[in-house]
Every structure is written in structure tokens, then in C-alpha cells.
Design a protein around this motif. Structure first.
Motif, PDB file in Angstrom:
ATOM      1  N   TYR A   1       0.865  -1.180   0.000  1.00  0.00           N
ATOM      2  CA  TYR A   1       0.000   0.000   0.000  1.00  0.00           C
ATOM      3  C   TYR A   1       0.896   1.224   0.000  1.00  0.00           C
ATOM      4  O   TYR A   1       1.750   1.383   0.864  1.00  0.00           O
ATOM      5  CB  TYR A   1      -0.903   0.036   1.235  1.00  0.00           C
ATOM      6  CG  TYR A   1      -2.163  -0.761   1.069  1.00  0.00           C
ATOM      7  CD1 TYR A   1      -3.246  -0.237   0.372  1.00  0.00           C
ATOM      8  CD2 TYR A   1      -2.271  -2.031   1.601  1.00  0.00           C
ATOM      9  CE1 TYR A   1      -4.408  -0.965   0.213  1.00  0.00           C
ATOM     10  CE2 TYR A   1      -3.437  -2.771   1.448  1.00  0.00           C
ATOM     11  CZ  TYR A   1      -4.493  -2.233   0.757  1.00  0.00           C
ATOM     12  OH  TYR A   1      -5.646  -2.956   0.594  1.00  0.00           O
TER      13      TYR A   1
ATOM     14  N   THR B   1       1.084   5.238   0.351  1.00  0.00           N
ATOM     15  CA  THR B   1       0.257   6.267   0.983  1.00  0.00           C
ATOM     16  C   THR B   1       0.303   7.603   0.248  1.00  0.00           C
ATOM     17  O   THR B   1      -0.617   8.402   0.379  1.00  0.00           O
ATOM     18  CB  THR B   1       0.689   6.469   2.444  1.00  0.00           C
ATOM     19  OG1 THR B   1       2.077   6.797   2.472  1.00  0.00           O
ATOM     20  CG2 THR B   1       0.438   5.212   3.252  1.00  0.00           C
TER      21      THR B   1
ATOM     22  N   TYR C   1     -14.404  -0.358  -5.447  1.00  0.00           N
ATOM     23  CA  TYR C   1     -15.073   0.554  -4.522  1.00  0.00           C
ATOM     24  C   TYR C   1     -16.003  -0.241  -3.621  1.00  0.00           C
ATOM     25  O   TYR C   1     -16.820  -1.019  -4.095  1.00  0.00           O
ATOM     26  CB  TYR C   1     -15.876   1.610  -5.282  1.00  0.00           C
ATOM     27  CG  TYR C   1     -16.625   2.549  -4.372  1.00  0.00           C
ATOM     28  CD1 TYR C   1     -15.950   3.474  -3.593  1.00  0.00           C
ATOM     29  CD2 TYR C   1     -18.007   2.489  -4.278  1.00  0.00           C
ATOM     30  CE1 TYR C   1     -16.627   4.335  -2.753  1.00  0.00           C
ATOM     31  CE2 TYR C   1     -18.696   3.349  -3.444  1.00  0.00           C
ATOM     32  CZ  TYR C   1     -17.999   4.264  -2.673  1.00  0.00           C
ATOM     33  OH  TYR C   1     -18.673   5.099  -1.841  1.00  0.00           O
TER      34      TYR C   1
ATOM     35  N   LYS D   1     -14.736   3.239   0.714  1.00  0.00           N
ATOM     36  CA  LYS D   1     -13.312   3.221   0.359  1.00  0.00           C
ATOM     37  C   LYS D   1     -13.116   2.778  -1.081  1.00  0.00           C
ATOM     38  O   LYS D   1     -13.825   1.914  -1.579  1.00  0.00           O
ATOM     39  CB  LYS D   1     -12.549   2.283   1.285  1.00  0.00           C
ATOM     40  CG  LYS D   1     -12.504   2.797   2.698  1.00  0.00           C
ATOM     41  CD  LYS D   1     -11.611   1.986   3.555  1.00  0.00           C
ATOM     42  CE  LYS D   1     -11.639   2.592   4.955  1.00  0.00           C
ATOM     43  NZ  LYS D   1     -10.840   1.880   5.881  1.00  0.00           N
TER      44      LYS D   1
ATOM     45  N   VAL E   1     -10.098   1.378  -3.623  1.00  0.00           N
ATOM     46  CA  VAL E   1      -8.760   0.800  -3.680  1.00  0.00           C
ATOM     47  C   VAL E   1      -8.352   0.696  -5.141  1.00  0.00           C
ATOM     48  O   VAL E   1      -9.081   0.127  -5.954  1.00  0.00           O
ATOM     49  CB  VAL E   1      -8.710  -0.591  -3.011  1.00  0.00           C
ATOM     50  CG1 VAL E   1      -7.319  -1.194  -3.148  1.00  0.00           C
ATOM     51  CG2 VAL E   1      -9.112  -0.498  -1.547  1.00  0.00           C
TER      52      VAL E   1
ATOM     53  N   LYS F   1      -5.439  -0.783  -7.665  1.00  0.00           N
ATOM     54  CA  LYS F   1      -4.439  -1.840  -7.631  1.00  0.00           C
ATOM     55  C   LYS F   1      -3.817  -1.982  -9.016  1.00  0.00           C
ATOM     56  O   LYS F   1      -4.533  -2.072 -10.013  1.00  0.00           O
ATOM     57  CB  LYS F   1      -5.102  -3.145  -7.214  1.00  0.00           C
ATOM     58  CG  LYS F   1      -4.200  -4.344  -7.186  1.00  0.00           C
ATOM     59  CD  LYS F   1      -5.011  -5.545  -6.699  1.00  0.00           C
ATOM     60  CE  LYS F   1      -4.252  -6.823  -6.780  1.00  0.00           C
ATOM     61  NZ  LYS F   1      -5.055  -7.962  -6.318  1.00  0.00           N
TER      62      LYS F   1
ATOM     63  N   LYS G   1      -0.762  -0.891  -4.380  1.00  0.00           N
ATOM     64  CA  LYS G   1      -2.137  -0.527  -4.043  1.00  0.00           C
ATOM     65  C   LYS G   1      -2.177   0.857  -3.421  1.00  0.00           C
ATOM     66  O   LYS G   1      -1.239   1.281  -2.753  1.00  0.00           O
ATOM     67  CB  LYS G   1      -2.727  -1.522  -3.040  1.00  0.00           C
ATOM     68  CG  LYS G   1      -3.009  -2.883  -3.618  1.00  0.00           C
ATOM     69  CD  LYS G   1      -3.545  -3.780  -2.530  1.00  0.00           C
ATOM     70  CE  LYS G   1      -4.746  -4.516  -3.020  1.00  0.00           C
ATOM     71  NZ  LYS G   1      -5.376  -5.312  -1.964  1.00  0.00           N
ATOM     72  N   TYR G   2      -3.302   1.526  -3.652  1.00  0.00           N
ATOM     73  CA  TYR G   2      -3.559   2.835  -3.051  1.00  0.00           C
ATOM     74  C   TYR G   2      -4.986   2.829  -2.546  1.00  0.00           C
ATOM     75  O   TYR G   2      -5.915   2.505  -3.291  1.00  0.00           O
ATOM     76  CB  TYR G   2      -3.362   3.952  -4.090  1.00  0.00           C
ATOM     77  CG  TYR G   2      -3.597   5.330  -3.542  1.00  0.00           C
ATOM     78  CD1 TYR G   2      -2.614   5.978  -2.808  1.00  0.00           C
ATOM     79  CD2 TYR G   2      -4.802   5.980  -3.756  1.00  0.00           C
ATOM     80  CE1 TYR G   2      -2.833   7.247  -2.299  1.00  0.00           C
ATOM     81  CE2 TYR G   2      -5.026   7.249  -3.255  1.00  0.00           C
ATOM     82  CZ  TYR G   2      -4.037   7.880  -2.524  1.00  0.00           C
ATOM     83  OH  TYR G   2      -4.261   9.130  -2.027  1.00  0.00           O
ATOM     84  N   LYS G   3      -5.173   3.176  -1.287  1.00  0.00           N
ATOM     85  CA  LYS G   3      -6.505   3.158  -0.677  1.00  0.00           C
ATOM     86  C   LYS G   3      -6.865   4.560  -0.223  1.00  0.00           C
ATOM     87  O   LYS G   3      -6.035   5.264   0.351  1.00  0.00           O
ATOM     88  CB  LYS G   3      -6.500   2.212   0.517  1.00  0.00           C
ATOM     89  CG  LYS G   3      -7.841   2.071   1.167  1.00  0.00           C
ATOM     90  CD  LYS G   3      -7.943   1.076   2.312  1.00  0.00           C
ATOM     91  CE  LYS G   3      -6.727   0.525   2.899  1.00  0.00           C
ATOM     92  NZ  LYS G   3      -6.950  -0.360   4.038  1.00  0.00           N
ATOM     93  N   THR G   4      -8.121   4.947  -0.474  1.00  0.00           N
ATOM     94  CA  THR G   4      -8.577   6.257  -0.042  1.00  0.00           C
ATOM     95  C   THR G   4     -10.063   6.221   0.283  1.00  0.00           C
ATOM     96  O   THR G   4     -10.795   5.373  -0.223  1.00  0.00           O
ATOM     97  CB  THR G   4      -8.308   7.332  -1.106  1.00  0.00           C
ATOM     98  OG1 THR G   4      -8.664   8.604  -0.580  1.00  0.00           O
ATOM     99  CG2 THR G   4      -9.088   7.081  -2.374  1.00  0.00           C
ATOM    100  N   ASP G   5     -10.455   7.162   1.121  1.00  0.00           N
ATOM    101  CA  ASP G   5     -11.882   7.355   1.395  1.00  0.00           C
ATOM    102  C   ASP G   5     -12.266   8.810   1.161  1.00  0.00           C
ATOM    103  O   ASP G   5     -13.322   9.258   1.571  1.00  0.00           O
ATOM    104  CB  ASP G   5     -12.231   6.924   2.815  1.00  0.00           C
ATOM    105  CG  ASP G   5     -11.440   7.675   3.871  1.00  0.00           C
ATOM    106  OD1 ASP G   5     -10.556   8.477   3.508  1.00  0.00           O
ATOM    107  OD2 ASP G   5     -11.707   7.464   5.060  1.00  0.00           O
TER     108      ASP G   5
END
Length: 130
Positions: free
Chosen positions: A30, A32, A58, A64, A66, A68, A77-81
Motif C-alpha cells: 500500500y 500512501t 469501490y 473506500k 482501492v 491496484k 495498491k492505493y486506498k482512499t476514502d
């Protein structure tokens, strides 16, 4: 026209492929920072464009998103909300479309999120002609 069709067929192949995490020998990372993620995913695609896949997932219940990108050896991977990052993701989509359609050596400095909107002609109102 032929380049667009080849890019579209590559996109269809990428969408059809199943992602099985057991087949990935590298660890999922991941990232950031958005800029690092974009830079590393483009490097990953340019290194092996035939086997690189880009997936967006989604989850509405979590709110959230993601992103990938994987080539079966490395998975980023990048995760955001955050809803504000939608424009950034649109720009990344346009970059990947350009890379897939025009080839991995394309100059990405001209690709932006507003590129498609500028190309469309503006429509006049539907009112009465005068």
C-alpha cells in the motif's frame, strides 16, 4: 483507428483476466502518497505492458476506493476514502488509457483529466430558434 481498436482489445483483455492473489509472488504494497503511486505504477506498466493490470474496487459500505496495479510479480495498491481525490483518479485513468492505446513510450505530459471535455463540441440550448 487501428491503434484505438488495439488499445480497446488490450483493455478488454485486462478486464477479463482474474486476479488471484495466490499467484502473486511479491508482496502487496500500500502506497500512501499519491504522486509516488502514480510514478511507480507508470514505471511498472512501461516495464511490462502486456501483463500489467489496473483494477479499481469501490466498497460502498466502507466508502473506500482501492486502486491496484500488478504485473504478477509486484502489486501496488492505493486506498482512499476521500471524495476529493476523484479528479486525481480520473487523470490516472486517462494516463493508463493513453499508455494502452498509444503504447508505453507515449508522452504523458499532455494527458489531463479535461482532455475529453475539451474535445466535445458545446451544445446549444433546446429553445426555439429565432
Amino acid at each position: 483507428m487501428r491503434v484505438m481498436l488495439e488499445g480497446f482489445s488490450i483493455l478488454v483483455l485486462i478486464i477479463r483476466q482474474k486476479i488471484v492473489s495466490k499467484s502473486l509472488s511479491g508482496a502487496m504494497v500500500y502506497i500512501t502518497e499519491w504522486d509516488k503511486f502514480v510514478e511507480q505504477t507508470i514505471e511498472l506498466f512501461r516495464a511490462d505492458p502486456d501483463s500489467t493490470r489496473y483494477v479499481m474496487k469501490y466498497r460502498h459500505c466502507d466508502g473506500k476506493l482501492v486502486l491496484k496495479v500488478t504485473d504478477n510479480r509486484q502489486c501496488l495498491k492505493y486506498k482512499t476514502d476521500q471524495a476529493q481525490e476523484a479528479k486525481k483518479m480520473e487523470k490516472l485513468n486517462n494516463m493508463f488509457f493513453a499508455l494502452m492505446a498509444r503504447g508505453p513510450d507515449v508522452d504523458l505530459s499532455e494527458v489531463t483529466g479535461k482532455e475529453q471535455m475539451d474535445a466535445q463540441p458545446s451544445k446549444k440550448g433546446r429553445g426555439r430558434k429565432q
